[in-house]
Design a protein around this motif. Sequence first.
Motif: not given
Length: 373
Positions: A229-232, A252-261, A281-288
């Motif tokens: 996901l790309y979020v802001r 801040r904005e960007g991919k979920i995994e980048d923002l998490r870091k 949302k669920s797909t992204t969290m499961q993948y992370l």
Amino acid sequence: MDYNWTQIKEEIIRETKDVFQVQRSFKVRETIDLFEKVLFYPLNSPSLQLDGLSSLVSVALYQLLVENTKDTSIYFPHAVKVEQYLRKLLYLINPTEYNQLAFENRGLSAFIEELGLNPNTINYNWNELKSHQKTNFAEHLLSTYKLRNIESHLCEDYSKAEILNKLKSALVIYLYATYKHFNVLESLINKESVLKFSSYTNTVKAHFQKWHSRFVHIEGKEEFEEISLYVRETDWDIPDNLDIEDEARARREGKIEDLRKQLIKEKQFQMIIVGDAGMGKSTTMQYLSYQDACSQSIQLPMYVELKFLTSDINIKQYICNKFGFDFRQLNELLQKGKATLFLDGLNEILPTIKQEVFIQIKNLIQDYPQTFM
């Protein structure tokens, strides 16, 4: 009965401070942490007859040191299970020698000697030691040895001061024995932790792969790496006193995994993903969580589907049931920030327990500030 090992350890430090403060090389906190781990270390040997040792000692220490119970004669015998602890310790570091002593039906003194805890060769029949004989915690060893067959009715006449003094000796010997074999025990515990965590991450990967095998990609893409996901950031993250240009830069904005870091780097440990149904949302969290499991990260991913919680199964119980942790292990991981919690589906919580679950999440944030959620 509830007990809190964080409080127990602080009280052990306080009770033994005058003993260990003169031993500058003695790593008190590290040794107490290891003592706890050895105490709870699982054994696959029913013949040792040590079932319940960890709970008995924990509850007794909590009642005597933290709660200051009036029922000292009841809990004191359970707090000074030194012989059982030494048997367990020897079994862990030298099972062959343990089996030999057990076969010969040897008692506490044999285990003390084998573990090297009596370098002064004190006689256990002595009533007291001379000043030059008190090195290597010998006076505490002598005091503890005399408690080997203690039962509740035998210590009913002890004053509280006497009990605390004898308890101090037992605590010193618990820690002395652990410290004496620190490196071997630490290596053993860490090796087991690596194996357990490896088993855990394999479970996480297996859950994801099972789910992935049933997943139908709308665009027909098989490379799961492309799903992100790309979020802001939304308005609640922006201070009210910023002007429009500063506000735009602050989002801040960007991919979920980048923002998490980025958040973790900035010591911010909560992140909420909000969006309409079907956005991923669920797909992204499961993948992370799957990525974390594959990366050999120090943090263990714990993916929680909130829709499966009930009035009997809270978030912690769900994690323990799903991945095979006990509450003590889970608390340690969360306290030390060695886990990442993925809490999925706030809108799918059963209406009857929604308020209760929100309180659970709030408590998790307050109790475990080092854990990313």
